[in-house]
Write an enzyme that holds these catalytic residues in place. Structure first.
Site, PDB file in Angstrom:
ATOM      1  N   ASN A   8      32.941  44.371 -72.440  1.00 16.90           N
ATOM      2  CA  ASN A   8      31.726  44.629 -73.209  1.00 16.90           C
ATOM      3  C   ASN A   8      31.887  44.400 -74.714  1.00 16.90           C
ATOM      4  O   ASN A   8      31.117  44.918 -75.514  1.00 16.90           O
ATOM      5  CB  ASN A   8      31.227  46.046 -72.947  1.00 16.90           C
ATOM      6  CG  ASN A   8      31.027  46.319 -71.467  1.00 16.90           C
ATOM      7  OD1 ASN A   8      31.717  47.151 -70.887  1.00 16.90           O
ATOM      8  ND2 ASN A   8      30.142  45.568 -70.852  1.00 16.90           N
ATOM      9  N   ILE A  23      29.869  44.892 -79.935  1.00 13.21           N
ATOM     10  CA  ILE A  23      29.995  45.788 -78.790  1.00 13.21           C
ATOM     11  C   ILE A  23      28.670  45.901 -78.059  1.00 13.21           C
ATOM     12  O   ILE A  23      27.617  46.022 -78.695  1.00 13.21           O
ATOM     13  CB  ILE A  23      30.432  47.193 -79.252  1.00 13.21           C
ATOM     14  CG1 ILE A  23      31.718  47.122 -80.071  1.00 13.21           C
ATOM     15  CG2 ILE A  23      30.598  48.131 -78.066  1.00 13.21           C
ATOM     16  CD1 ILE A  23      31.996  48.359 -80.888  1.00 13.21           C
ATOM     17  N   CYS A  24      28.743  45.866 -76.731  1.00 16.83           N
ATOM     18  CA  CYS A  24      27.533  46.088 -75.940  1.00 16.83           C
ATOM     19  C   CYS A  24      27.588  47.513 -75.396  1.00 16.83           C
ATOM     20  O   CYS A  24      28.296  47.800 -74.443  1.00 16.83           O
ATOM     21  CB  CYS A  24      27.471  45.080 -74.792  1.00 16.83           C
ATOM     22  SG  CYS A  24      26.102  45.375 -73.667  1.00 16.83           S
ATOM     23  N   LEU A  25      26.891  48.407 -76.067  1.00 17.76           N
ATOM     24  CA  LEU A  25      26.869  49.804 -75.629  1.00 17.76           C
ATOM     25  C   LEU A  25      25.459  50.322 -75.843  1.00 17.76           C
ATOM     26  O   LEU A  25      24.917  50.225 -76.948  1.00 17.76           O
ATOM     27  CB  LEU A  25      27.895  50.611 -76.446  1.00 17.76           C
ATOM     28  CG  LEU A  25      28.021  52.101 -76.098  1.00 17.76           C
ATOM     29  CD1 LEU A  25      28.479  52.292 -74.664  1.00 17.76           C
ATOM     30  CD2 LEU A  25      28.985  52.802 -77.045  1.00 17.76           C
TER      31      LEU A  25
END
Lengths: 154, 403
Positions: free
Chosen positions: A84, A91-93
């Site tokens: 991610n 960041i993919c959050l």
């Protein structure tokens, strides 16, 4: 030297800094990077028992001037090989994007990121190779260490 | 880092008083982490926030910041009891912390005949000690040690009335909220005061502070400067004297603007001279720039900038205006306009000369080295603050129960 920072934002960031330092949580830390409270640097250590155990990453935290009503922008400064995280450190959050809420703080974000390291979401990858390998943790760890050695350590 | 000094924080309470810490935390808004200012409770999920905080959140997204349940502004109701509780807590806090600190210090004066306990022993016992000495004559020296923060306690209602009339020149003719609920919350404030009386022995905020008993007027020489000092004030004097600060007896601080139960007695001022019209939400996409500019002009707020800037200003103005109308002690629209201007100025992005975020490991190392000292200093400061719970102590965020 910096634009007037809303007193409320400054105060909130200062109190977050204090609470973070007093909480003294294992494996996470953050500190303002300049006189401007809006830019911080952070450190994140992989949690024990995960593929990231023993690895340490630097982060850059940038707070919008209407924080906490808008999420901060957080990127990995140390190259991080993770399903991610992309090669630019983005960041993919969800809680940093559409699931952000003003009640979150630096501490909850860093804890979430620490969790994300050990508990990736390969369904929405930014790094396809890492996502594919995620199911095989032994092999994943091997590749990860190789990557960390090549890129993260000088 | 000087600014850190003004922080008050749940961790000001000693480890041995986890309930005080928790109470301190509970009286803070989950959004701004400060004590609630004009608390509003959500109708559906029952979460409480500052009026301005929750309105700003709802501008971004119509969901409860705590639980993400759908939420609109019409579902917000005032939570006056919280406002009163915050006021009472804030009034008693410095005094109680000072008591705890004094009780933890070794005795310097015969005026404090108690056997002192070591700091580690704070607990139910400590609580009794604190209460007892407050009940005794030296209460005045403790509270005046914190004149700045406890001065509100000394205010009589007439002081407060004066403050209000000098500060306030608005009432919304269409909004009688300034007055409502006054007697009720007044009671609530008093009630919480007496309920906690063995714990937070602050005087009622409406009665003048009793003078110390005659015996405490006796003077003793200061061991440091030899000045004769009233016995009851010797500790206070010594603290200042040793720190090289002025040892002049503090006179009651001038009234500060602060909301409080005493104010609730006061109906919103009758002066309406600078009231601005109540803003309403707009469908900005349907408005031309000139139309929007005219609307802003009619509302009495600045009309500079392009459409986007005017839109942002209008949105924030609504939030500020509504939060002010929710408040039991609304400020004048002139001060509100100043806040709007300050807010807008803070939105300007920091200039380019502030360095971008760290790019390389080297930068990080350099940074770590450069700030190592201040980091250590801060940690040390945090440590001592913990030991002597001053108002600048940091906190270990008792993790968001509200999350």
């Amino acid at each position: 030297m910096s634009a007037p920072l809303d007193a409320a934002v400054a105060k909130r960031l200062q109190s977050e800094l204090m609470s973070l330092m007093m909480a003294n949580l294992k494996g996470i830390s953050a500190f303002p990077h300049s006189d401007n409270m809006l830019n911080w640097v952070g450190t994140l250590d992989g949690a024990p028992g995960t593929a990231y155990e023993g690895l340490s990453y630097k982060l850059a935290l940038s707070f919008p001037s209407n924080y906490p009503f808008k999420a901060p922008t957080i990127t990995f400064v140390t190259p991080c090989w993770h399903p991610n995280v992309d090669d630019k450190g983005n960041i993919c959050l969800d809680i940093l994007k559409e699931q952000w809420s003003a009640v979150y703080n630096v501490q909850t974000i860093l804890l979430s990121l620490q969790t994300l390291l050990g508990d990736a979401n390969p369904e929405s990858p930014l790094n396809g190779a890492a996502a594919q390998l995620w199911s095989n943790q032994a092999e994943y760890r091997r590749v990860l260490l190789k990557h960390y050695k090549e890129h993260a350590q000088q | 880092m000087d600014a850190l000094i003004d922080l008050d924080d749940p961790s000001d309470w000693p480890d041995a008083l986890p309930h005080m810490r928790e109470l301190d935390q509970l009286l803070r808004c989950p959004v701004c982490k400060e004590y609630f200012t004009t608390a509003m409770v959500t109708a559906s999920c029952g979460h409480t926030f500052c009026s301005l905080c929750v309105r700003r959140c709802l501008t971004q997204e119509t969901k409860c910041p705590s639980c993400r349940a759908p939420l609109t502004e019409s579902e917000l109701n005032p939570n006056r009891l919280i406002d009163s509780a915050v006021y009472t807590f804030k009034s008693g806090r410095p005094q109680l912390l000072a008591e705890l600190r004094n009780a933890a210090k070794p005795s310097l004066s015969a005026a404090h005949g108690d056997t002192r306990k070591s700091p580690g022993e704070i607990g139910p016992k400590r609580r009794r000690i604190g209460t007892r000495s407050v009940g005794m004559a030296d209460r005045s020296d403790v509270s005046s040690e914190n004149t700045k923060t406890t001065s509100m306690v000394d205010l009589t209602i007439s002081d407060v009335e004066q403050m209000i009339t000098s500060d306030m020149c608005m009432t919304n003719s269409d909004d009688d909220r300034g007055v409502r609920l006054a007697p009720q919350t007044q009671d609530a404030g008093r009630e919480s005061n007496s309920d906690d009386s063995d714990f937070m022995p602050g005087e009622s905020s409406h009665t003048p502070r009793p003078r110390p008993a005659a015996g405490t007027q006796a003077c003793v020489p200061c061991p440091n400067c030899q000045e004769p000092v009233r016995q009851a004030r010797i500790n206070w004097h010594l603290d200042r004297c040793l720190a090289g600060k002025s040892t002049k007896e503090p006179t009651p601080a001038p009234a500060r603007k602060q909301a409080g139960p005493a104010m609730l007695l006061q109906p919103a001022s009758s002066a309406t001279k600078c009231a601005l019209p109540r803003p309403t939400k707009l469908a900005y996409s349907l408005l031309s720039e000139s139309k929007l500019r005219r609307t802003l002009k009619d509302l009495g707020i600045p009309t500079k900038g392009d459409k986007q800037q005017m839109q942002a200003r209008h949105v924030e103005w609504i939030n500020m205006y509504m939060a002010n109308a929710d408040s039991m002690t609304p400020v004048s629209h002139r001060s509100l306009l100043r806040r709007l201007a300050a807010w807008e100025e803070s939105l300007v992005r920091p200039p380019e000369n502030s360095k971008p975020a760290l790019e390389t490991e080297n930068d990080v190392a350099e940074h770590a080295a450069k700030y190592a000292d201040s980091f250590t200093a801060l940690v040390a400061q945090a440590g001592t603050a913990r030991a002597k719970p001053a108002k600048d102590a940091p906190d270990p965020d008792p993790l968001p129960a509200s999350l």
